[in-house]
Design a protein around this motif. Structure first.
Motif, PDB file in Angstrom:
ATOM      1  N   LEU A 194       0.833  -1.206   0.000  1.00  0.00           N
ATOM      2  CA  LEU A 194       0.000   0.000   0.000  1.00  0.00           C
ATOM      3  C   LEU A 194       0.866   1.254   0.000  1.00  0.00           C
ATOM      4  CD1 LEU A 194      -2.708  -1.155   2.559  1.00  0.00           C
ATOM      5  CD2 LEU A 194      -2.996  -0.908   0.090  1.00  0.00           C
ATOM      6  N   GLU A 195       1.924   1.254   0.801  1.00  0.00           N
ATOM      7  CA  GLU A 195       2.819   2.406   0.862  1.00  0.00           C
ATOM      8  C   GLU A 195       3.560   2.605  -0.460  1.00  0.00           C
ATOM      9  OE1 GLU A 195       6.835   3.535   3.281  1.00  0.00           O
ATOM     10  OE2 GLU A 195       5.179   2.679   4.451  1.00  0.00           O
ATOM     11  N   ASP A 196       4.053   1.515  -1.049  1.00  0.00           N
ATOM     12  CA  ASP A 196       4.779   1.598  -2.318  1.00  0.00           C
ATOM     13  C   ASP A 196       3.909   2.127  -3.451  1.00  0.00           C
ATOM     14  OD1 ASP A 196       6.969   0.580  -1.015  1.00  0.00           O
ATOM     15  OD2 ASP A 196       6.753  -1.460  -1.835  1.00  0.00           O
ATOM     16  N   ASN A 197       2.609   1.904  -3.363  1.00  0.00           N
ATOM     17  CA  ASN A 197       1.686   2.346  -4.412  1.00  0.00           C
ATOM     18  C   ASN A 197       0.944   3.623  -4.029  1.00  0.00           C
ATOM     19  OD1 ASN A 197       1.729   0.238  -6.645  1.00  0.00           O
ATOM     20  ND2 ASN A 197       1.655  -0.988  -4.779  1.00  0.00           N
ATOM     21  N   ASN A 198       1.469   4.347  -3.060  1.00  0.00           N
ATOM     22  CA  ASN A 198       0.932   5.642  -2.629  1.00  0.00           C
ATOM     23  C   ASN A 198      -0.533   5.586  -2.224  1.00  0.00           C
ATOM     24  OD1 ASN A 198       3.424   6.924  -3.106  1.00  0.00           O
ATOM     25  ND2 ASN A 198       2.922   7.082  -5.285  1.00  0.00           N
ATOM     26  N   ILE A 199      -0.909   4.502  -1.584  1.00  0.00           N
ATOM     27  CA  ILE A 199      -2.263   4.371  -1.065  1.00  0.00           C
ATOM     28  C   ILE A 199      -2.221   4.829   0.377  1.00  0.00           C
ATOM     29  CG2 ILE A 199      -4.148   2.774  -0.573  1.00  0.00           C
ATOM     30  CD1 ILE A 199      -3.052   1.065  -2.924  1.00  0.00           C
ATOM     31  N   LYS A 200      -2.987   5.866   0.672  1.00  0.00           N
ATOM     32  CA  LYS A 200      -2.939   6.476   1.997  1.00  0.00           C
ATOM     33  C   LYS A 200      -3.669   5.613   3.017  1.00  0.00           C
ATOM     34  CE  LYS A 200      -2.725  11.087   0.072  1.00  0.00           C
ATOM     35  NZ  LYS A 200      -3.430  12.344  -0.116  1.00  0.00           N
ATOM     36  N   ILE A 201      -2.936   5.270   4.057  1.00  0.00           N
ATOM     37  CA  ILE A 201      -3.533   4.551   5.186  1.00  0.00           C
ATOM     38  C   ILE A 201      -3.129   5.293   6.451  1.00  0.00           C
ATOM     39  CG2 ILE A 201      -3.686   2.269   4.144  1.00  0.00           C
ATOM     40  CD1 ILE A 201      -1.024   1.631   5.568  1.00  0.00           C
ATOM     41  N   PRO A 202      -3.965   5.261   7.472  1.00  0.00           N
ATOM     42  CA  PRO A 202      -3.603   5.953   8.717  1.00  0.00           C
ATOM     43  C   PRO A 202      -2.313   5.396   9.312  1.00  0.00           C
ATOM     44  CG  PRO A 202      -5.910   5.301   8.730  1.00  0.00           C
ATOM     45  CD  PRO A 202      -5.286   4.662   7.527  1.00  0.00           C
ATOM     46  N   ALA A 203      -1.527   6.280   9.889  1.00  0.00           N
ATOM     47  CA  ALA A 203      -0.235   5.889  10.467  1.00  0.00           C
ATOM     48  C   ALA A 203      -0.398   4.934  11.642  1.00  0.00           C
ATOM     49  CB  ALA A 203       0.537   7.133  10.905  1.00  0.00           C
ATOM     50  N   GLN A 204      -1.562   4.961  12.298  1.00  0.00           N
ATOM     51  CA  GLN A 204      -1.760   4.117  13.472  1.00  0.00           C
ATOM     52  C   GLN A 204      -1.983   2.653  13.101  1.00  0.00           C
ATOM     53  OE1 GLN A 204      -3.922   6.555  12.591  1.00  0.00           O
ATOM     54  NE2 GLN A 204      -3.600   8.227  14.005  1.00  0.00           N
ATOM     55  N   VAL A 205      -2.199   2.353  11.830  1.00  0.00           N
ATOM     56  CA  VAL A 205      -2.419   0.969  11.417  1.00  0.00           C
ATOM     57  C   VAL A 205      -1.052   0.305  11.274  1.00  0.00           C
ATOM     58  CG1 VAL A 205      -3.388  -0.566   9.680  1.00  0.00           C
ATOM     59  CG2 VAL A 205      -4.567   1.555  10.247  1.00  0.00           C
ATOM     60  N   THR A 206      -0.787  -0.649  12.156  1.00  0.00           N
ATOM     61  CA  THR A 206       0.492  -1.348  12.162  1.00  0.00           C
ATOM     62  C   THR A 206       0.245  -2.831  11.891  1.00  0.00           C
ATOM     63  OG1 THR A 206       0.363  -1.829  14.522  1.00  0.00           O
ATOM     64  CG2 THR A 206       1.403   0.263  13.892  1.00  0.00           C
ATOM     65  N   PRO A 207       1.285  -3.574  11.533  1.00  0.00           N
ATOM     66  CA  PRO A 207       1.109  -5.022  11.352  1.00  0.00           C
ATOM     67  C   PRO A 207       0.551  -5.696  12.605  1.00  0.00           C
ATOM     68  CG  PRO A 207       3.223  -4.348  10.471  1.00  0.00           C
ATOM     69  CD  PRO A 207       2.635  -3.155  11.168  1.00  0.00           C
ATOM     70  N   GLN A 208       0.946  -5.216  13.778  1.00  0.00           N
ATOM     71  CA  GLN A 208       0.452  -5.802  15.019  1.00  0.00           C
ATOM     72  C   GLN A 208      -1.046  -5.557  15.188  1.00  0.00           C
ATOM     73  OE1 GLN A 208       3.314  -3.979  14.782  1.00  0.00           O
ATOM     74  NE2 GLN A 208       4.676  -5.729  14.985  1.00  0.00           N
ATOM     75  N   GLU A 209      -1.520  -4.378  14.784  1.00  0.00           N
ATOM     76  CA  GLU A 209      -2.955  -4.072  14.871  1.00  0.00           C
ATOM     77  C   GLU A 209      -3.748  -4.985  13.936  1.00  0.00           C
ATOM     78  OE1 GLU A 209      -4.315  -2.215  17.056  1.00  0.00           O
ATOM     79  OE2 GLU A 209      -2.685  -0.941  17.749  1.00  0.00           O
ATOM     80  N   ILE A 210      -3.177  -5.270  12.769  1.00  0.00           N
ATOM     81  CA  ILE A 210      -3.854  -6.160  11.827  1.00  0.00           C
ATOM     82  C   ILE A 210      -3.911  -7.574  12.401  1.00  0.00           C
ATOM     83  CG2 ILE A 210      -3.739  -7.233   9.538  1.00  0.00           C
ATOM     84  CD1 ILE A 210      -2.460  -4.587   8.545  1.00  0.00           C
ATOM     85  N   THR A 211      -2.775  -8.080  12.904  1.00  0.00           N
ATOM     86  CA  THR A 211      -2.751  -9.448  13.426  1.00  0.00           C
ATOM     87  C   THR A 211      -3.557  -9.590  14.715  1.00  0.00           C
ATOM     88  OG1 THR A 211      -0.635  -9.036  14.526  1.00  0.00           O
ATOM     89  CG2 THR A 211      -0.559 -10.082  12.350  1.00  0.00           C
ATOM     90  N   ASN A 212      -3.781  -8.484  15.427  1.00  0.00           N
ATOM     91  CA  ASN A 212      -4.653  -8.522  16.596  1.00  0.00           C
ATOM     92  C   ASN A 212      -6.124  -8.445  16.192  1.00  0.00           C
ATOM     93  OD1 ASN A 212      -2.485  -8.646  18.330  1.00  0.00           O
ATOM     94  ND2 ASN A 212      -2.455  -6.452  18.734  1.00  0.00           N
ATOM     95  N   GLY A 213      -6.387  -8.018  14.960  1.00  0.00           N
ATOM     96  CA  GLY A 213      -7.766  -7.886  14.504  1.00  0.00           C
ATOM     97  C   GLY A 213      -8.483  -6.737  15.183  1.00  0.00           C
TER      98      GLY A 213
END
Length: 193
Positions: A133-152
């Motif tokens: 997403l970052e490489d393709n300039n897709i804006k996502i909130p900075a608070q979204v981390t891999p840990q937040e995703i894996t925690n659901g």
């Protein structure tokens, strides 16, 4: 007895009520065919889904339903097609998120999968999706981390999905607009000759 989600007296939280019609309520909530609901109940997915939804605000429940349906509309185009029922649980390992990005982008992405996935594998998939997403300039909130995703974490998954939806839907509308404008320009050019 099964659990039924009902509209709360307080608009901020949904609560559970014991009922014998919990299956019907789940079908109504996600317009899920009866056979799918029976499969969800036998695997415990329905229970997990209801537990997750019980902690969401009304606005987040609406977003969850919309974002799940939007993701399923694209995941149905995948070969083989897949369907997600619980947006938060089924994005935890990063596999379905990467599948969604593959369908949206048309690119093949590296996905770690298997029966014995470790937390490290799940975090790697989440990192790969965020990096894409970052490489393709897709804006996502900075608070979204891999840990937040894996925690659901529901608010973070909803933020992530909104970033993906807004980028790809705006891109789709822009493509359609360019086609319409080029078609109009071509037809205007034909008329002037």
């Amino acid at each position: 007895m099964t659990l039924e989600l009902f509209a709360p007296s307080s608009p901020r939280r949904a609560r559970f009520r014991r009922s014998s019609s919990g299956r019907r309520r789940l079908e109504d909530l996600f317009r899920t065919p009866r056979s799918s609901v029976e499969r969800m109940e036998s695997t415990g997915v329905a229970r997990d889904l209801l537990m997750t939804l019980s902690n969401l605000t009304d606005e987040q429940m609406v977003q969850t339903k919309c974002f799940t349906n939007w993701a399923n509309s694209y995941l149905a185009k995948r070969n083989p097609p897949i369907q997600i029922y619980n947006l938060f649980e089924e994005m935890k390992d990063g596999i379905n998120l990467l599948y969604l990005l593959e369908v949206l982008s048309g690119e093949e992405l590296a996905i770690r999968k298997g029966r014995d996935m470790t937390l490290s594998d799940k975090v790697t998939n989440a990192k790969a999706s965020l990096a894409y997403l970052e490489d393709n300039n897709i804006k996502i909130p900075a608070q979204v981390t891999p840990q937040e995703i894996t925690n659901g974490t529901p608010p973070k998954i909803l933020d992530l999905m909104w970033g993906i939806i807004s980028h790809y839907q705006i891109e789709e509308v822009a493509k359609m607009s360019r086609k319409t404008v080029s078609g109009l320009n071509a037809s205007m050019g034909d008329e002037s000759m």
